[in-house]
Design an enzyme around this catalytic site. Sequence first.
Site, short mmCIF file in Angstrom:
data_model
loop_
_atom_site.label_atom_id
_atom_site.label_comp_id
_atom_site.label_asym_id
_atom_site.label_seq_id
_atom_site.Cartn_x
_atom_site.Cartn_y
_atom_site.Cartn_z
N ASN A 9 0.88 -1.17 0.00
CA ASN A 9 0.00 0.00 0.00
C ASN A 9 0.91 1.21 0.00
O ASN A 9 1.51 1.54 1.02
CB ASN A 9 -0.89 -0.02 1.25
N LYS A 11 0.19 4.25 -0.28
CA LYS A 11 -0.42 5.45 0.34
C LYS A 11 -0.16 6.66 -0.57
O LYS A 11 -0.10 6.51 -1.78
CB LYS A 11 0.11 5.63 1.76
N HIS A 95 -9.44 1.33 4.90
CA HIS A 95 -8.16 1.55 5.61
C HIS A 95 -8.41 2.51 6.77
O HIS A 95 -9.19 3.45 6.66
CB HIS A 95 -7.12 2.11 4.64
N GLU A 97 -6.75 4.90 7.83
CA GLU A 97 -6.50 6.31 7.52
C GLU A 97 -7.71 6.93 6.83
O GLU A 97 -8.01 8.11 7.02
CB GLU A 97 -5.23 6.44 6.66
N GLU A 167 -5.25 -4.64 10.55
CA GLU A 167 -4.22 -3.63 10.76
C GLU A 167 -4.50 -2.91 12.08
O GLU A 167 -5.32 -1.98 12.12
CB GLU A 167 -4.24 -2.62 9.61
N GLY A 173 2.71 2.47 10.77
CA GLY A 173 3.67 3.55 10.61
C GLY A 173 4.37 3.95 11.89
O GLY A 173 5.02 4.99 11.96
N SER A 213 3.65 -1.95 10.36
CA SER A 213 5.11 -2.04 10.59
C SER A 213 5.66 -3.43 10.28
O SER A 213 6.55 -3.91 10.97
CB SER A 213 5.46 -1.62 12.03
P1 13P Z 1 3.14 0.47 7.65
O1 13P Z 1 3.64 -0.82 7.07
O2 13P Z 1 3.87 1.68 7.13
O3 13P Z 1 3.05 0.42 9.14
O4 13P Z 1 1.64 0.65 7.12
C1 13P Z 1 0.76 -0.40 7.20
C2 13P Z 1 -0.45 -0.06 6.44
O5 13P Z 1 -1.20 0.83 6.81
C3 13P Z 1 -0.71 -0.80 5.20
O6 13P Z 1 -1.99 -0.55 4.73
#
Ligand code: 13P
Length: 250
Positions: A9, A11, A95, A97, A167, A173, A213
């Site tokens: 992903n 982002k 997601h 976010e 997640e 992150g 992560s």
């Molecule tokens: P990270 O791997 O940067 O923690 O992000 C995970 C994520 O949100 C994947 O959709």
Amino acid sequence: MRKNIVAGNWKMNTTLQEGVALAKEVNDALDKVTPKCDVIICVPFTHLAPVAGVINDKLGLGAENCADHKSGAYTGEVSAPMVASTGAKYVILGHSERRQYYGETSETLKEKVNLALANNLTPIFCIGEVLEQRENGTYLDVVKAQIEEALFDLSAEDFSKLILAYEPVWAIGTGKTATDDQAEEMHAHIRKVIEDKYGKEVAENTSILYGGSCKPSNAQALFAKPNVDGGLIGGASLKAEDFMGIVTAF
Ligand code: 13P
């Protein structure tokens, strides 16, 4: 049996030129190995068609979101048919976010899932608790409710087309990964929630990915857990070498 999957992903990262170069690099690296999992990259809308033009069938392509309407006066939105018309086969939905910063609710997510399925896109549907819910012990119920609210109107046939991604928001992150035991506890719980509604066969065939992560150094231990079927990778998907380090953890 269910598939093992590693999905990136990206982002809101990379310019178009950087993204096309990264996709090529990942695809070239994939051509040199025989991965024991399906590999997918989910990229910004602007990158979909150009990336589709430079990758082969070893690498699946997805969007990071789609609209909750099919077409019409929704300035700035990108619909499921538009995503599908680029050659993409997947779409990340729900997601954290999107839920947190753009107010996505189970109601809007239901529409998005239906539109994705109607356009032959496979949703990668995200669920996960925030830190407070982990700490106050409600995390299993929170995730169950997220699944029930957005997905349990689906027929068993349609539910079978989904990929789920657990997640934990506190691990995204932050560098703070869930332990492999924490991931396994939740993934087994999710599979039971699915089994109670759709039966054992559907539950056993659903791929449930872990995200938060995930990196080359912890992927192997996570993927070794019986209910962890792969990963949804943020930061580490932006470097071909790191992403391939996770892909080859299977
Ligand atoms: P990270 O791997 O940067 O923690 O992000 C995970 C994520 O949100 C994947 O959709």
